[in-house]
Scaffold this motif. Sequence first.
Motif, PDB file in Angstrom:
ATOM      1  N   LYS A 140      70.074  21.744 -43.558  1.00  0.00           N
ATOM      2  CA  LYS A 140      70.162  20.358 -43.132  1.00  0.00           C
ATOM      3  C   LYS A 140      70.905  20.305 -41.805  1.00  0.00           C
ATOM      4  N   LYS A 180      60.676  21.417 -38.562  1.00  0.00           N
ATOM      5  CA  LYS A 180      61.001  20.338 -39.490  1.00  0.00           C
ATOM      6  C   LYS A 180      60.179  20.474 -40.766  1.00  0.00           C
ATOM      7  N   PHE A 209      65.672  16.645 -32.904  1.00  0.00           N
ATOM      8  CA  PHE A 209      66.393  16.962 -34.130  1.00  0.00           C
ATOM      9  C   PHE A 209      67.607  16.055 -34.245  1.00  0.00           C
ATOM     10  N   ASN A 210      67.783  15.482 -35.427  1.00  0.00           N
ATOM     11  CA  ASN A 210      68.882  14.556 -35.681  1.00  0.00           C
ATOM     12  C   ASN A 210      69.606  14.934 -36.955  1.00  0.00           C
ATOM     13  N   ASN A 253      58.104  18.993 -43.574  1.00  0.00           N
ATOM     14  CA  ASN A 253      57.258  17.806 -43.701  1.00  0.00           C
ATOM     15  C   ASN A 253      56.979  17.397 -45.136  1.00  0.00           C
ATOM     16  N   VAL A 289      65.251  21.295 -42.145  1.00  0.00           N
ATOM     17  CA  VAL A 289      64.548  22.242 -41.277  1.00  0.00           C
ATOM     18  C   VAL A 289      64.516  23.610 -41.949  1.00  0.00           C
ATOM     19  N   ASP A 299      68.231  15.779 -40.734  1.00  0.00           N
ATOM     20  CA  ASP A 299      66.890  16.364 -40.760  1.00  0.00           C
ATOM     21  C   ASP A 299      66.912  17.644 -41.595  1.00  0.00           C
TER      22      ASP A 299
END
Length: 355
Positions: free
Chosen positions: A96, A131, A105-106, A133, A111, A109
């Motif tokens: 995370k 990322k 990217f924040n 999905n 990943v 998110d």
Amino acid sequence: MAGGGEETTVVVRNKKVVLRRHVTGYPTEEDMEIVADTVRLSVPAGLTAVLVKNLYLSCDPWMRLRMTKHDDGASIPVPATDFVVGEVLVNYGVGKVIDSTYPGFNASDLVWGMSGWEEYTLVTHPESLIKINHPELPLSYYTGVLGMPGHTAYAGFVEVGRPKRGDSVFVSAASGAVGQVVGQLAKIAGCYVAGSAGSDEKVELLKSTFGFDDAFNYKSEKDLAAALQRCLPHGIDIYFDNVGGATLDAALLHMRHGGRVVACGMISQYNLEEPDGLRNLGCIISKAVRVEGFSVRGYLHGYARFEEEMAGYIRERKVAVVEDVVDGIERAPAALIGLFTGRNVGKQLVVLERE
């Protein structure tokens, strides 16, 4: 995108697995060390990077190759550099985002991508992160069936093997992270598929869970060529090779004319100081066999298509997943070592924190 603020002063523990010494022969847990470190929960000012809290870490055989110190100018048989003594081991992980100064990217998110074997990793090449999905599926799947091993299986079997309906397919190390996916893709493609594994339990798993038509325990077979003849009486159109060595040698004898050998891995050779030779290479000529090695890195452009297709197979229950999960970074070295004795059943991974 956010972060990069020096005003963030929170510092937390960051346990990591580092290489204690370079390895010759079979690795041991003593070749690695758990080190207690700390990390600041923000990306340093002026740095373009992503800080990730690791949730799951992958264990894969190719890590062994990077644990050896290769001579200057020698080619390591994976597209990566040797691990450095005293530095954290690296492999694929799921995490995370805690902080990011990289566009797209924040924080929060989810990943997956190349990460350290540690609780937090500052990823300085964030273009390598992907990322997630499909967070509705188990996140651990992104260490396996939806991550690098699954994509490896897909690229190797579909793109390199080029299956046709009715092909006879043989998969070695068939219950592992890559092999279990290859076998199921072969069934989806309308092929007959047989596999080899290292225990009777795994053989039963191949047939009962993954849908293989036949399988054998290579450790209890006195004659691998005879086992292949028994399981694939009409020969092999596609051999997906994860082990090399004696199994590859026997498979070459049993290939059909125009068959394809997909060279994915050679785990039987990774701990040998002098690799085993092959005696049946002449079959490549007489049977017009195509032998092709590959790395999934050459197929990353197709990942998005793969992810959607594989997620669909999982939801439709066309692909089953078996994982071998250990808890805690302290157990990561033993989990890695277990790959080379066949201790794991299914995809080996380490969980640091469950989402």
